[in-house]
Design a protein around this motif. Structure first.
Motif, PDB file in Angstrom:
ATOM      1  N   GLN A 163       0.808  -1.221   0.000  1.00  0.00           N
ATOM      2  CA  GLN A 163       0.000   0.000   0.000  1.00  0.00           C
ATOM      3  C   GLN A 163       0.844   1.275   0.000  1.00  0.00           C
ATOM      4  O   GLN A 163       0.310   2.376   0.111  1.00  0.00           O
ATOM      5  CB  GLN A 163      -0.910   0.015   1.232  1.00  0.00           C
ATOM      6  N   THR A 164       2.148   1.125  -0.117  1.00  0.00           N
ATOM      7  CA  THR A 164       3.003   2.305  -0.078  1.00  0.00           C
ATOM      8  C   THR A 164       2.756   3.187  -1.295  1.00  0.00           C
ATOM      9  O   THR A 164       2.406   2.707  -2.380  1.00  0.00           O
ATOM     10  CB  THR A 164       4.481   1.884   0.003  1.00  0.00           C
ATOM     11  N   ARG A 165       2.947   4.484  -1.117  1.00  0.00           N
ATOM     12  CA  ARG A 165       2.670   5.456  -2.178  1.00  0.00           C
ATOM     13  C   ARG A 165       3.836   5.588  -3.153  1.00  0.00           C
ATOM     14  O   ARG A 165       3.652   5.822  -4.339  1.00  0.00           O
ATOM     15  CB  ARG A 165       2.362   6.818  -1.538  1.00  0.00           C
ATOM     16  N   VAL A 215      -8.272   2.513   0.043  1.00  0.00           N
ATOM     17  CA  VAL A 215      -8.178   2.959  -1.339  1.00  0.00           C
ATOM     18  C   VAL A 215      -7.070   4.001  -1.430  1.00  0.00           C
ATOM     19  O   VAL A 215      -7.147   5.065  -0.832  1.00  0.00           O
ATOM     20  CB  VAL A 215      -9.515   3.553  -1.818  1.00  0.00           C
ATOM     21  N   THR A 216      -6.014   3.693  -2.154  1.00  0.00           N
ATOM     22  CA  THR A 216      -4.875   4.597  -2.278  1.00  0.00           C
ATOM     23  C   THR A 216      -4.593   4.856  -3.753  1.00  0.00           C
ATOM     24  O   THR A 216      -4.951   4.055  -4.616  1.00  0.00           O
ATOM     25  CB  THR A 216      -3.629   3.995  -1.629  1.00  0.00           C
ATOM     26  N   PRO A 217      -3.941   5.979  -4.064  1.00  0.00           N
ATOM     27  CA  PRO A 217      -3.562   6.240  -5.458  1.00  0.00           C
ATOM     28  C   PRO A 217      -2.588   5.182  -5.940  1.00  0.00           C
ATOM     29  O   PRO A 217      -1.964   4.479  -5.143  1.00  0.00           O
ATOM     30  CB  PRO A 217      -2.896   7.625  -5.381  1.00  0.00           C
ATOM     31  N   PRO A 218      -2.430   5.046  -7.252  1.00  0.00           N
ATOM     32  CA  PRO A 218      -1.465   4.065  -7.766  1.00  0.00           C
ATOM     33  C   PRO A 218      -0.068   4.359  -7.241  1.00  0.00           C
ATOM     34  O   PRO A 218       0.321   5.506  -7.071  1.00  0.00           O
ATOM     35  CB  PRO A 218      -1.534   4.268  -9.292  1.00  0.00           C
ATOM     36  N   ARG A 219       0.659   3.296  -6.969  1.00  0.00           N
ATOM     37  CA  ARG A 219       2.018   3.478  -6.469  1.00  0.00           C
ATOM     38  C   ARG A 219       2.908   4.063  -7.561  1.00  0.00           C
ATOM     39  O   ARG A 219       2.884   3.621  -8.713  1.00  0.00           O
ATOM     40  CB  ARG A 219       2.595   2.140  -6.013  1.00  0.00           C
ATOM     41  N   GLN A 220       3.695   5.070  -7.182  1.00  0.00           N
ATOM     42  CA  GLN A 220       4.664   5.654  -8.097  1.00  0.00           C
ATOM     43  C   GLN A 220       6.014   4.965  -7.902  1.00  0.00           C
ATOM     44  O   GLN A 220       6.486   4.808  -6.776  1.00  0.00           O
ATOM     45  CB  GLN A 220       4.818   7.157  -7.850  1.00  0.00           C
ATOM     46  N   THR A 260      10.597  -4.095 -18.485  1.00  0.00           N
ATOM     47  CA  THR A 260      10.402  -5.543 -18.399  1.00  0.00           C
ATOM     48  C   THR A 260      10.531  -6.050 -16.975  1.00  0.00           C
ATOM     49  O   THR A 260      10.060  -7.142 -16.661  1.00  0.00           O
ATOM     50  CB  THR A 260      11.434  -6.275 -19.277  1.00  0.00           C
ATOM     51  N   ARG A 261      11.170  -5.279 -16.078  1.00  0.00           N
ATOM     52  CA  ARG A 261      11.399  -5.723 -14.702  1.00  0.00           C
ATOM     53  C   ARG A 261      10.476  -5.057 -13.702  1.00  0.00           C
ATOM     54  O   ARG A 261      10.251  -5.592 -12.620  1.00  0.00           O
ATOM     55  CB  ARG A 261      12.859  -5.438 -14.313  1.00  0.00           C
ATOM     56  N   LEU A 262       9.972  -3.894 -14.024  1.00  0.00           N
ATOM     57  CA  LEU A 262       9.117  -3.149 -13.100  1.00  0.00           C
ATOM     58  C   LEU A 262       7.755  -2.917 -13.737  1.00  0.00           C
ATOM     59  O   LEU A 262       7.641  -2.774 -14.954  1.00  0.00           O
ATOM     60  CB  LEU A 262       9.748  -1.796 -12.757  1.00  0.00           C
ATOM     61  N   ARG A 263       6.740  -2.852 -12.898  1.00  0.00           N
ATOM     62  CA  ARG A 263       5.407  -2.482 -13.380  1.00  0.00           C
ATOM     63  C   ARG A 263       5.157  -1.047 -12.943  1.00  0.00           C
ATOM     64  O   ARG A 263       5.065  -0.755 -11.756  1.00  0.00           O
ATOM     65  CB  ARG A 263       4.347  -3.407 -12.811  1.00  0.00           C
ATOM     66  N   PHE A 264       5.050  -0.168 -13.916  1.00  0.00           N
ATOM     67  CA  PHE A 264       4.834   1.243 -13.616  1.00  0.00           C
ATOM     68  C   PHE A 264       3.332   1.508 -13.607  1.00  0.00           C
ATOM     69  O   PHE A 264       2.678   1.475 -14.632  1.00  0.00           O
ATOM     70  CB  PHE A 264       5.549   2.107 -14.653  1.00  0.00           C
ATOM     71  N   HIS A 265       2.824   1.777 -12.410  1.00  0.00           N
ATOM     72  CA  HIS A 265       1.377   1.888 -12.235  1.00  0.00           C
ATOM     73  C   HIS A 265       0.858   3.311 -12.446  1.00  0.00           C
ATOM     74  O   HIS A 265      -0.277   3.501 -12.857  1.00  0.00           O
ATOM     75  CB  HIS A 265       0.992   1.444 -10.815  1.00  0.00           C
ATOM     76  N   ALA A 266       1.667   4.303 -12.118  1.00  0.00           N
ATOM     77  CA  ALA A 266       1.141   5.663 -12.016  1.00  0.00           C
ATOM     78  C   ALA A 266       0.966   6.338 -13.365  1.00  0.00           C
ATOM     79  O   ALA A 266      -0.031   7.030 -13.595  1.00  0.00           O
ATOM     80  CB  ALA A 266       2.068   6.510 -11.131  1.00  0.00           C
ATOM     81  N   SER A 267       1.918   6.190 -14.274  1.00  0.00           N
ATOM     82  CA  SER A 267       1.843   6.888 -15.548  1.00  0.00           C
ATOM     83  C   SER A 267       0.676   6.359 -16.377  1.00  0.00           C
ATOM     84  O   SER A 267       0.525   5.148 -16.544  1.00  0.00           O
ATOM     85  CB  SER A 267       3.149   6.719 -16.321  1.00  0.00           C
ATOM     86  N   PRO A 268      -0.157   7.258 -16.917  1.00  0.00           N
ATOM     87  CA  PRO A 268      -1.320   6.805 -17.694  1.00  0.00           C
ATOM     88  C   PRO A 268      -0.944   5.899 -18.859  1.00  0.00           C
ATOM     89  O   PRO A 268      -1.660   4.964 -19.182  1.00  0.00           O
ATOM     90  CB  PRO A 268      -1.925   8.136 -18.196  1.00  0.00           C
ATOM     91  N   SER A 269       0.188   6.175 -19.504  1.00  0.00           N
ATOM     92  CA  SER A 269       0.598   5.381 -20.654  1.00  0.00           C
ATOM     93  C   SER A 269       1.222   4.056 -20.262  1.00  0.00           C
ATOM     94  O   SER A 269       1.464   3.201 -21.112  1.00  0.00           O
ATOM     95  CB  SER A 269       1.605   6.171 -21.500  1.00  0.00           C
ATOM     96  N   GLY A 270       1.493   3.883 -18.963  1.00  0.00           N
ATOM     97  CA  GLY A 270       2.179   2.687 -18.512  1.00  0.00           C
ATOM     98  C   GLY A 270       3.675   2.766 -18.690  1.00  0.00           C
ATOM     99  O   GLY A 270       4.394   1.829 -18.362  1.00  0.00           O
ATOM    100  N   LYS A 271       4.155   3.897 -19.211  1.00  0.00           N
ATOM    101  CA  LYS A 271       5.595   4.097 -19.390  1.00  0.00           C
ATOM    102  C   LYS A 271       6.053   5.251 -18.505  1.00  0.00           C
ATOM    103  O   LYS A 271       5.386   6.278 -18.412  1.00  0.00           O
ATOM    104  CB  LYS A 271       5.923   4.407 -20.853  1.00  0.00           C
ATOM    105  N   PRO A 272       7.200   5.106 -17.862  1.00  0.00           N
ATOM    106  CA  PRO A 272       7.687   6.180 -16.992  1.00  0.00           C
ATOM    107  C   PRO A 272       8.283   7.329 -17.793  1.00  0.00           C
ATOM    108  O   PRO A 272       8.570   7.192 -18.988  1.00  0.00           O
ATOM    109  CB  PRO A 272       8.772   5.478 -16.168  1.00  0.00           C
TER     110      PRO A 272
END
Length: 621
Positions: A163-165, A215-220, A260-272
């Motif tokens: 649940q960390t931000r 309910v927390t925002p997507p993890r950055q 390929t190693r990390l799942r980026f949740h926060a960016s709308p495009s899925g790319k950092p």
């Protein structure tokens, strides 16, 4: 202090107040670029040279998020329910973890507000103290091994960390190296699994219940490093192949691998967002580089000579082995130099004590393995001395990055045997030329938006042409050879030889004592008598084999008595009490270019009697 330069980042007044008290008038390039993206809720991959302020680049957004949270009430304080931390920060080493803690504590405690509480998890902490720290922590900082151990022990940590931000990966290239990658991968995998599966795999059935997920925002996810090594990335992803291109990855290549190693949740495009705050060079701009050629068995002597040429300046001396640290630190101490050891086999308290002394003592010398090469922010390091050559280009970048931090200047000097010079020149050329090539390639990728296949083919052909041009030009950067006054080297050799002899005797006696303790305890456990002299006699009577000469010398050193050692120390003390005469007649001082007034006052060159030329590092190229 005026912090108006920070206002364009739209930070809260409390944060600006803290920055003012810390004396940070202007944001650095990585801070100006990364902070707005993080505050906007994006995932970020940031690359910047060492000493560029990467810690505050993620620390300030963490503080902003904390200050924007609803304030804790009295009921929140009384409840026993453990809250998830705001940020989880992974660090490759204990020293860097404690340094990040110090920097963030200074930021969090610098204003008129109650800042976030930090728990630092590294080796040496008991489980009870660890749990006390985590109970109320807003920010958790730790090394991968210790964090993974804590998560496996249970206590609901997996659900809390899920649940960390913010998930921050600092010095990413080292965290992804062989020594740390297994634990990092386990942590990342368990944070991405479904709750039931993650808990069953990482926690025992007796774990204490965790709070219901809110309910927390997507993890950055925030990734920072001074370099991204492409060969390492390809190896880990199973795509390794021979290539003539740069060993330093371009931004596009780095992003593809991390995706390929990390799942980026926060960016709308899925790319950092990739932020390259230092595209033109992997090294600090104000660093001076040089090499000193000497025999392989003369490195101790030349290292001592270089340190005499740089008196009263904070110096980092890097070696490739722990045994070299254990030998060089007392060697320099016997010569009256304030040398401090640092390596991974030291106890945690001893390591921290060496770092604190090095930071606080002007003119201190830290003799260290590459454990000190990454991320440590030690102010006013004027000289980095490479006793052993770095094994890779990015290792050199991190070592040399301990000096010339921020707006300061500094020097990086390599000690080379004759057969090592050609390899050193190639390595330095690789650092300077290939990183520039990576930058140019990045610029061409940014400027080219192809809309059809023909344009793609043209862009590919253009890249191939650039690679060929680069291969023709590589090696243009030529590191200078520094000259040390040979008279000086000859004059200090007797004291260096005496110090080495004393150091060898000390090491042999300590080794013998340690071995005796081990064997004596083993003999007691077996119920037999232990006679060290009889065991030595049996060993010496055996056939000659590899290492026999070294063992014989160790026996001779151990046999030296206190009186002999006292005589050696007295002789060395007498030599050290004299100035190093480099060609001055002591009867006719004025004929040797000596400043008599400075000599009588005790200042001037100090250790030298006569004129000693510098090593040429500050001459115009």
């Amino acid at each position: 202090m005026d912090v108006s330069a920070w206002e364009e980042l739209e930070l809260l007044p409390q944060t600006l107040s803290s920055l003012s008290k810390l004396g940070f008038a202007n944001p650095t390039p990585i801070q100006s670029s990364a902070i707005p993206e993080i505050l906007a809720g994006n995932d970020v991959i940031g690359k910047a040279s060492t000493g560029s302020g990467k810690t505050l680049a993620f620390g300030i957004p963490i503080l902003e998020s904390y200050l924007a949270r609803p304030k804790k009430t009295a009921n929140d304080t009384k409840t026993s329910e453990q809250k998830p931390p705001l940020a989880l920060i992974l660090s490759p080493t204990r020293e860097l973890a404690h340094q990040i803690t110090d920097h963030l504590n200074a930021l969090f405690e610098g204003g008129n507000f109650d800042g976030p509480l930090i728990a630092t998890l590294t080796g040496g902490l008991s489980e009870q103290k660890q749990q006390r720290l985590l109970a109320h922590a807003d920010v958790v900082i730790g090394t991968p091994g210790r964090l993974w151990q804590a998560m496996r022990e249970g206590h609901g940590l997996v659900k809390l960390f899920k649940q960390t931000r913010f998930l921050v990966i600092d010095e990413a290239d080292r965290l992804l190296s062989q020594g740390n990658f297994k634990e990092v991968e386990e942590i990342l995998n368990v944070l991405e699994r479904q709750d039931d599966e993650a808990v069953s795999d990482a926690e025992s059935e007796t774990s204490s219940p965790a709070p219901t997920a809110a309910v927390t925002p997507p993890r950055q996810t925030l990734v920072f490093s001074a370099t991204f090594n492409k060969d390492l990335q390809q190896k880990l992803s199973g795509r390794a192949r021979k290539s003539s291109t740069s060993n330093l990855a371009t931004p596009q290549q780095s992003m593809e691998y991390l995706l390929t190693r990390l799942r980026f949740h926060a960016s709308p495009s899925g790319k950092p967002k990739f932020i390259d705050a230092d595209p033109s060079s992997q090294l600090a701009h104000k660093i001076r580089e040089g090499l000193v050629e000497c025999g392989a068995l003369e490195k101790d002597l030349y290292a001592y000579a270089l340190l005499l040429h740089h008196p009263n300046v904070r110096t980092l001396l890097f070696t490739n082995s722990i045994s070299a640290v254990r030998r060089l630190a007392p060697f320099l101490q016997n010569l009256g130099l304030p040398a401090l050891p640092l390596h991974s086999q030291m106890a945690q308290k001893a390591r921290m004590r060496s770092i604190e002394k090095f930071k606080s003592q002007e003119g201190a010398i830290l003799v260290a393995t590459d454990v000190a090469a990454r991320g440590l922010d030690i102010p006013a390091v004027a000289l980095v001395l490479h006793y052993h050559l770095p094994r890779a280009a990015n290792t050199y970048i991190h070592r040399a990055g301990r000096t010339a931090r921020g707006d300061a200047s500094g020097s990086s000097i390599l000690l080379c045997a004759p057969d090592e010079v050609a390899g050193v020149r190639r390595l330095i050329a690789n650092v300077h030329q290939r990183s520039t090539f990576a930058s140019e390639q990045h610029d061409s990728e940014d400027s080219g938006d192809s809309s059809d296949g023909d344009e793609d083919d043209k862009a590919t052909e253009k890249k191939v042409t650039k690679k060929k041009d680069f291969n023709k030009k590589k090696g243009n950067h030529f590191i200078r050879t520094l000259d040390i006054d040979r008279r000086l080297v000859a004059r200090i050799k007797p004291r260096a030889d005496l110090s080495k002899k004393i150091t060898d005797v000390q090491a042999a006696k300590e080794k013998k004592s340690s071995a005796d303790d081990f064997l004596r305890q083993a003999a007691e456990d077996l119920g037999v008598d232990y006679d060290s002299e009889e065991l030595d006699a049996q060993g010496s009577a055996g056939r000659m084999n590899r290492g026999a000469g070294r063992k014989r010398r160790e026996r001779e050193a151990r046999g030296m008595g206190k009186d002999e050692m006292g005589a050696l120390r007295a002789e060395l003390k007498d030599l050290l009490s004299r100035r190093v005469n480099v060609g001055v007649s002591e009867k006719y001082l004025t004929s040797g270019g000596v400043d008599i007034n400075a000599l009588l006052k005790g200042d001037g060159k100090g250790i030298f009697l006569g004129q000693v030329s510098g090593v040429g590092l500050f001459d115009d190229k």
